[in-house]
Scaffold this motif. Sequence first.
Motif, PDB file in Angstrom:
ATOM      1  N   THR A   2       3.279  14.939  95.042  1.00 42.44           N
ATOM      2  CA  THR A   2       4.408  15.573  94.376  1.00 42.44           C
ATOM      3  C   THR A   2       3.978  16.960  93.920  1.00 42.44           C
ATOM      4  O   THR A   2       2.825  17.159  93.559  1.00 42.44           O
ATOM      5  CB  THR A   2       4.828  14.739  93.144  1.00 42.44           C
ATOM      6  N   THR A   3       4.907  17.893  93.937  1.00 44.34           N
ATOM      7  CA  THR A   3       4.626  19.242  93.457  1.00 44.34           C
ATOM      8  C   THR A   3       5.565  19.552  92.302  1.00 44.34           C
ATOM      9  O   THR A   3       6.749  19.236  92.345  1.00 44.34           O
ATOM     10  CB  THR A   3       4.804  20.279  94.581  1.00 44.34           C
ATOM     11  N   VAL A   4       4.992  20.155  91.264  1.00 39.15           N
ATOM     12  CA  VAL A   4       5.773  20.548  90.096  1.00 39.15           C
ATOM     13  C   VAL A   4       5.407  21.982  89.739  1.00 39.15           C
ATOM     14  O   VAL A   4       4.293  22.427  90.008  1.00 39.15           O
ATOM     15  CB  VAL A   4       5.514  19.590  88.906  1.00 39.15           C
ATOM     16  N   THR A  45       0.110  20.315  92.698  1.00 42.78           N
ATOM     17  CA  THR A  45       0.369  19.228  93.634  1.00 42.78           C
ATOM     18  C   THR A  45      -0.498  18.060  93.206  1.00 42.78           C
ATOM     19  O   THR A  45      -1.708  18.229  93.018  1.00 42.78           O
ATOM     20  CB  THR A  45       0.044  19.663  95.080  1.00 42.78           C
ATOM     21  N   ASN A  47      -0.930  13.396  92.764  1.00 43.49           N
ATOM     22  CA  ASN A  47      -0.614  12.017  93.119  1.00 43.49           C
ATOM     23  C   ASN A  47       0.024  11.357  91.905  1.00 43.49           C
ATOM     24  O   ASN A  47      -0.631  11.186  90.875  1.00 43.49           O
ATOM     25  CB  ASN A  47      -1.892  11.281  93.533  1.00 43.49           C
ATOM     26  N   GLU A  48       1.279  10.977  92.033  1.00 37.27           N
ATOM     27  CA  GLU A  48       2.032  10.387  90.915  1.00 37.27           C
ATOM     28  C   GLU A  48       1.429   9.076  90.415  1.00 37.27           C
ATOM     29  O   GLU A  48       1.701   8.670  89.282  1.00 37.27           O
ATOM     30  CB  GLU A  48       3.466  10.107  91.340  1.00 37.27           C
ATOM     31  N   SER A  52       0.780  12.234  85.777  1.00 38.30           N
ATOM     32  CA  SER A  52       2.211  12.565  85.716  1.00 38.30           C
ATOM     33  C   SER A  52       2.414  14.045  85.398  1.00 38.30           C
ATOM     34  O   SER A  52       1.493  14.727  84.934  1.00 38.30           O
ATOM     35  CB  SER A  52       2.897  11.721  84.641  1.00 38.30           C
TER      36      SER A  52
END
Length: 68
Positions: A2-4, A45, A47-48, A52
């Motif tokens: 996931t990217t935030v 980026t 790993n969920e 978090s």
Amino acid sequence: MTTVKFQLEPLTCPTCIKKIETGLNRIDGIEEAKVMFNSSKVKATFNEEQVSADDIKETIEKLGYAVL
């Protein structure tokens, strides 16, 4: 993965970038954390299953930078 992205308070020097990137990249589960100096944004980026977005935000704040 996931990217935030987070918007930070304006950064004032390249040392700020290194401090944030180093702090985030030490966290298990973060594949890459990159700070864009001109826009004062952090892109991470991760790993969920291991970390978090809230953990990332909290780490940035513990390093002394406000997330807007």
